[in-house]
Design a protein around this motif. Sequence first.
Motif, short mmCIF file in Angstrom:
data_model
loop_
_atom_site.label_atom_id
_atom_site.label_comp_id
_atom_site.label_asym_id
_atom_site.label_seq_id
_atom_site.Cartn_x
_atom_site.Cartn_y
_atom_site.Cartn_z
N MET A 197 0.84 -1.19 0.00
CA MET A 197 0.00 0.00 0.00
C MET A 197 0.89 1.25 0.00
O MET A 197 1.71 1.41 0.90
N PRO A 198 0.72 2.11 -1.01
CA PRO A 198 1.49 3.36 -1.00
C PRO A 198 0.93 4.31 0.06
O PRO A 198 -0.28 4.42 0.22
N LEU A 199 1.82 4.97 0.76
CA LEU A 199 1.44 5.94 1.78
C LEU A 199 1.95 7.31 1.41
O LEU A 199 2.73 7.47 0.46
N MET A 200 1.56 8.30 2.18
CA MET A 200 2.02 9.67 1.93
C MET A 200 3.54 9.74 1.99
O MET A 200 4.18 8.97 2.68
N GLY A 258 5.74 9.01 -0.23
CA GLY A 258 6.47 7.97 -0.92
C GLY A 258 6.76 6.74 -0.07
O GLY A 258 7.51 5.86 -0.49
N ASN A 259 6.18 6.66 1.12
CA ASN A 259 6.37 5.50 1.99
C ASN A 259 5.51 4.34 1.53
O ASN A 259 4.51 4.53 0.83
N LEU A 260 5.89 3.13 1.93
CA LEU A 260 5.15 1.92 1.57
C LEU A 260 4.84 1.11 2.82
O LEU A 260 5.60 1.12 3.78
N PHE A 261 3.72 0.38 2.77
CA PHE A 261 3.34 -0.54 3.84
C PHE A 261 3.05 -1.87 3.17
O PHE A 261 2.22 -1.96 2.26
N GLY A 262 3.77 -2.94 3.56
CA GLY A 262 3.62 -4.23 2.89
C GLY A 262 3.21 -5.36 3.82
O GLY A 262 3.60 -5.38 4.99
N LEU A 263 2.40 -6.27 3.29
CA LEU A 263 1.97 -7.48 4.00
C LEU A 263 2.32 -8.69 3.16
O LEU A 263 2.05 -8.73 1.97
N MET A 264 2.94 -9.71 3.80
CA MET A 264 3.30 -10.94 3.10
C MET A 264 2.85 -12.13 3.95
O MET A 264 3.61 -12.65 4.77
N PRO A 265 1.58 -12.57 3.77
CA PRO A 265 1.05 -13.65 4.58
C PRO A 265 1.36 -15.04 4.02
O PRO A 265 1.63 -15.19 2.82
N GLY A 266 1.32 -16.04 4.89
CA GLY A 266 1.51 -17.42 4.47
C GLY A 266 0.92 -18.38 5.48
O GLY A 266 0.67 -18.02 6.64
N TYR A 267 0.68 -19.62 5.04
CA TYR A 267 0.09 -20.65 5.90
C TYR A 267 0.73 -22.00 5.58
O TYR A 267 0.84 -22.37 4.41
N LEU A 268 1.17 -22.74 6.61
CA LEU A 268 1.70 -24.10 6.45
C LEU A 268 0.66 -25.09 6.97
O LEU A 268 0.34 -25.09 8.15
N CYS A 293 2.70 -13.72 9.04
CA CYS A 293 2.68 -12.60 8.13
C CYS A 293 3.85 -11.69 8.42
O CYS A 293 4.10 -11.34 9.59
N GLN A 294 4.59 -11.35 7.40
CA GLN A 294 5.63 -10.34 7.54
C GLN A 294 4.99 -9.01 7.21
O GLN A 294 4.34 -8.85 6.18
N ILE A 295 5.14 -8.07 8.10
CA ILE A 295 4.64 -6.72 7.89
C ILE A 295 5.86 -5.82 7.82
O ILE A 295 6.69 -5.82 8.70
N SER A 296 5.96 -5.08 6.73
CA SER A 296 7.13 -4.23 6.57
C SER A 296 6.72 -2.87 6.05
O SER A 296 5.64 -2.71 5.47
N GLY A 297 7.58 -1.91 6.28
CA GLY A 297 7.28 -0.58 5.81
C GLY A 297 8.55 0.18 5.50
O GLY A 297 9.64 -0.19 5.92
N SER A 298 8.38 1.24 4.78
CA SER A 298 9.51 2.13 4.49
C SER A 298 9.18 3.51 5.04
O SER A 298 8.03 3.85 5.25
N GLY A 299 10.18 4.28 5.27
CA GLY A 299 9.97 5.63 5.78
C GLY A 299 9.52 5.63 7.23
O GLY A 299 9.95 4.80 8.02
N SER A 300 8.61 6.50 7.56
CA SER A 300 8.19 6.67 8.95
C SER A 300 7.35 5.51 9.48
O SER A 300 7.15 5.41 10.68
N CYS A 301 6.86 4.62 8.60
CA CYS A 301 6.05 3.51 9.10
C CYS A 301 6.89 2.29 9.45
O CYS A 301 6.38 1.30 9.94
N SER A 302 8.18 2.30 9.17
CA SER A 302 9.02 1.12 9.49
C SER A 302 9.37 1.12 10.95
O SER A 302 9.44 2.15 11.60
N GLY A 303 9.54 -0.08 11.50
CA GLY A 303 9.85 -0.17 12.91
C GLY A 303 10.83 -1.21 13.14
O GLY A 303 11.16 -1.83 13.99
#
Length: 75
Positions: free
Chosen positions: A42-45, A47-57, A65-75
């Motif tokens: 998901m593009p954010l204000m 130029g930041n990004l918020f990403g979700l990468m889910p999976g199931y075994l 789920c890996q949750i990642s972000g760029s810019g001010s949303c990363s932690g």
Amino acid sequence: MLVINGRETAEILSMQACIGVMQDVLAALSAGDAIQSLRQVMPLMGGNLFGLMPGYLRQEAAAGCQISGSGSCSG
């Protein structure tokens, strides 16, 4: 539910162990024993990004789920 950040992941999971786990997971995915949705970004204000990468075994009956972000949303 367990939530861990990048620093905690590095403390818990060595690179060698991660490689082994990924081999198993990718084999399960190839055999149809795992489900991996398309990653969502998901593009954010600003130029930041918020990403979700889910999976199931299936064998482990575990979802993650890996949750990642760029810019001010990363932690």
